[in-house]
Design an enzyme around this catalytic site. Structure first.
Site, mmCIF file in Angstrom:
data_model
loop_
_atom_site.group_PDB
_atom_site.id
_atom_site.type_symbol
_atom_site.label_atom_id
_atom_site.label_comp_id
_atom_site.label_asym_id
_atom_site.label_seq_id
_atom_site.Cartn_x
_atom_site.Cartn_y
_atom_site.Cartn_z
ATOM 1 N N SER A 630 0.776 -1.398 0.202
ATOM 2 C CA SER A 630 -0.146 0.045 -0.434
ATOM 3 C C SER A 630 0.535 0.856 0.124
ATOM 4 O O SER A 630 2.010 0.935 -0.046
ATOM 5 C CB SER A 630 -1.001 0.459 0.872
ATOM 6 O OG SER A 630 -0.461 0.394 2.226
ATOM 7 N N CYS A 631 -0.379 2.220 -0.050
ATOM 8 C CA CYS A 631 1.118 3.896 -0.122
ATOM 9 C C CYS A 631 0.089 4.110 0.403
ATOM 10 O O CYS A 631 -1.053 4.758 1.292
ATOM 11 C CB CYS A 631 1.847 3.788 -1.857
ATOM 12 S SG CYS A 631 1.072 4.083 -3.024
#
Length: 676
Positions: A630-631
């Site tokens: 994720s980011c």
């Protein structure tokens, strides 16, 4: 010519890629095509448009009519673009009038055609008709109409269009806002330009330059310099246009000091050898009364010797000195300097690269492509340059930037892109049912958008961006989610391509821009339940490559996957703000931080496998166990996926909503976040 391809369609596509228009036209005219093969006509018309081949395009159009070939909205739009490009607007408009169904892309093609051919009044009349018929404009339509208003200095019309923009969803669109700033500044309404400029959530170089140029046109040099300084304070680097506008604003009896300061800035920002700015400096110095300084600019550009090539600049200095009645001594001094170099001559050199014949290039490309493996996620710029004319190769410019970077990817694409590349709008090809940024669209929407770009399942796709490896990884992942494995990222992206001195092209209002518009239009139609054009790309959804919020919550409890966050350590720890206003920073419980830049070397190319593995292991991440990425919004997480793909892990999922969705949708008790 020996053709070793399996079908007539493939032969013609190959000829179009190698720009062999004559042979492609011959095959078209000597064979019959079924209605579902309309894309063959579309491709050859695209080449006729690119080469501005009036005769070939008219022959193809005549053949379509003679055969009674059923045209559709897409093919008719292609014909409108062709006739617009060769200046036959009467024919283009007749075609448009005969269309039983028109899309926003068709309207935009006609409006842009009139604008490109200098008939701005007619462009606005067509836009008015479009609005009257209830057809919703997109950002490209508004941009074309506003540019026409700007060229006509028609502020009244421009304000009316601005009112329509404010009622629609493009009020904060950077492309439209830049056009509005340019309109007001060119019309001398700097206060209105400032109002639009100040309301912009992000500002790119084009918008800053519009403000600087507007003040320069009004002779308000102090205001232009103030905007320039504010631009630098915002971290935006100027270009040659910025400095050119400042120089035009600063000339005059009291402008010499300003010109000298600007001259120093030009050197500071690395434009000292820019020929355009050298000419502007010469003009500014002469008009400000200093032929001596103008002479120094000339010497700096081309040292005095018998092989000097800048006769044109000397002639410029002479004519300007006469025009502004500079002191007689200065003019005589300049004549004396020029007389010392009577053999100087004006000539321009252009670098010419040798290339193989189109048949040989196609053969080499075919051989190279057959050996390309999907186990390796990137291709080199050398490989792409050798295979650029491959018949089944599509190149996508997928540039996208963070909100605080103030860069406009579409406008940068228009300035320079890899030859033949299409523009892929990450924000545009997205889910329209959510307020989260650039979420993955539905299968139907993605297929419609990609088909509008002219992509088919048989195509090999290379994606690049303007930073090296950044947003291109997101589009690489998107294609893989929808079952297309024949996709690669260009290692090092456009910066490495340009550093290798390979060709780039520009397209201020090209067919590729209209294709991007068509893709956006197709997405809108799908989500509105409307019929879209022919689908050439069939999806095969891979659900294991994308995770939802519910799956992430479940993983916190069951810990089946190592959760890795690609954001910076400061954002992860909650000590630095998120780039999106109002969004708190921090991290999802149980996740680990591995900032995406650690996947890349100094030239923004992907690290070797051994180094990539070491980067993961240093953060306590086992490459042999399941991993989830994720980011902030699902873009840079894909760079980590790219790295693991090189290590042989090809089934790594991305949490699409990432931190933005987690903050906006999760229960506050589950947020492992620090207040910034």
């Amino acid at each position: 010519m020996t053709l070793q391809l399996t079908s007539l369609n493939s032969v013609i596509e190959s000829l179009c890629h190698s720009r062999n228009l004559g042979e492609a036209v011959r095959l078209i005219l000597s064979n019959a095509f079924e209605p579902h093969q309309y894309s063959v006509y579309s491709k050859i018309l695209q080449l006729c448009t690119s080469l501005k081949s009036k005769r070939s395009g008219e022959m193809i159009h005549s053949r379509i009519i003679t055969d009674g070939f059923p045209t559709n909205t897409s093919l008719n739009t292609r014909l409108i673009i062709f006739y617009s490009q060769i200046g036959e607007m009467g024919t283009a408009h007749k075609l448009f009038d005969r269309m039983s169904e028109r899309s926003v892309v068709s309207w935009t093609a006609l409006i842009s055609g009139y604008s490109q051919n200098g008939n701005y009044e007619e462009a606005l009349r067509v836009f008015s008709t479009m609005h009257g018929e209830g057809m919703k404009a997109n950002q490209f339509t508004y941009g074309s109409a506003l540019r026409a208003c700007t060229r006509l200095l028609c502020l009244e019309w421009g304000k009316q269009i601005q009112g329509w923009v404010h009622k629609g969803r493009f009020v904060h669109n950077l492309f439209v806002q830049c056009a509005l700033v340019d309109l007001h500044s060119k019309c001398g309404k700097m206060e209105d330009a400032c109002n639009v400029f100040e309301a912009m959530e992000t500002r790119d170089l084009v918008s800053w330059n519009a403000m600087i140029g507007g003040y320069a046109a009004q002779g308000l040099s102090d205001n232009a310099i103030l905007i320039f300084r504010l631009m630098l304070g915002e971290g935006m680097a100027p270009d040659s246009f910025s400095f050119g506008s400042l120089l035009r604003a600063s000339v005059g009896d009291n402008g010499l000091a300003k010109v000298r300061i600007i001259h120093g800035c030009i050197f500071q920002f690395g434009f000292g050898s820019n020929k355009f700015l050298s000419g502007s400096l010469v003009e500014a110095y002469v008009k400000s009364g200093s032929v001596a300084c103008a002479n120094q600019v000339q010497i700096a550009v081309q040292p005095f010797n018998s092989s000097m090539k800048y006769k044109g600049m000397w002639q410029l200095m002479l004519s300007l000195a006469v025009a502004v009645a500079v002191a007689k001594f200065s003019l005589l001094h300049l004549l004396h300097l020029y007389s010392q170099n009577p053999s100087s001559s004006l000539c321009f050199h252009s670098s010419i690269s040798c290339s193989m014949s189109s048949a040989a290039v196609a053969s080499q490309a075919s051989l190279s492509m057959q050996s390309l493996s999907t186990n390796e996620p990137v291709v080199s710029v050398d490989w792409l340059n050798s295979n650029l004319r491959g018949s089944d190769l599509k190149v996508l410019d997928a540039s996208w930037y963070m909100p605080d970077e103030q860069r406009n990817p579409l406008q940068e694409y228009q300035v320079a892109h890899i030859p033949g590349a299409l523009f892929f709008d990450i924000d545009g090809v997205s889910d329209r049912t959510t307020d989260l940024p650039h979420m993955l669209p539905s299968e139907e929407a993605f297929a419609a958008a990609v088909s509008a770009l002219g992509i088919e399942n048989k195509d090999m796709i290379v994606v690049y961006d303007g930073k090296g490896i950044f947003s291109a990884a997101r589009v690489w992942w998107m294609f893989r989610v929808f079952g297309h494995d024949q996709v690669w990222v260009l290692d090092g992206g456009l910066p490495r391509w340009r550093a290798s001195r390979f060709d780039v092209e520009s397209s201020a209002s090209s067919d590729a821009i209209l294709k991007a518009s068509a893709a956006s239009d197709a997405i809108e139609k799908v989500y509105q339940g409307q019929r879209v054009g022919p689908i050439t790309f069939q999806t095969n959804f891979q659900p294991h490559l994308i995770w939802t919020l519910e799956q992430v919550h479940k993983n916190i409890e069951e810990q089946t996957h190592q959760h890795v966050d690609a954001r910076s350590k400061a954002r992860f720890d909650g000590v630095a703000p998120e780039p999106r206003k109002g969004l708190r920073s921090g991290h999802i419980p149980g996740s680990k931080c591995l900032p995406f830049p650690q996947m890349l070397d100094g030239s923004q190319t992907l690290l070797p496998a051994a180094e990539l593995k070491k980067k993961f292991e240093q953060e306590g991440i086992s490459v042999d166990s399941p991993v989830l990425m994720s980011c902030g919004t699902g873009v840079t997480a894909c760079i980590l996926v790219l790295g693991l793909h090189r290590l042989g892990k090809t089934n790594v999922p991305v949490y699409d909503g990432s931190w933005t969705e987690w903050v906006m949708r999760s229960n506050p008790d589950t947020l492992a976040s620090s207040q910034t």
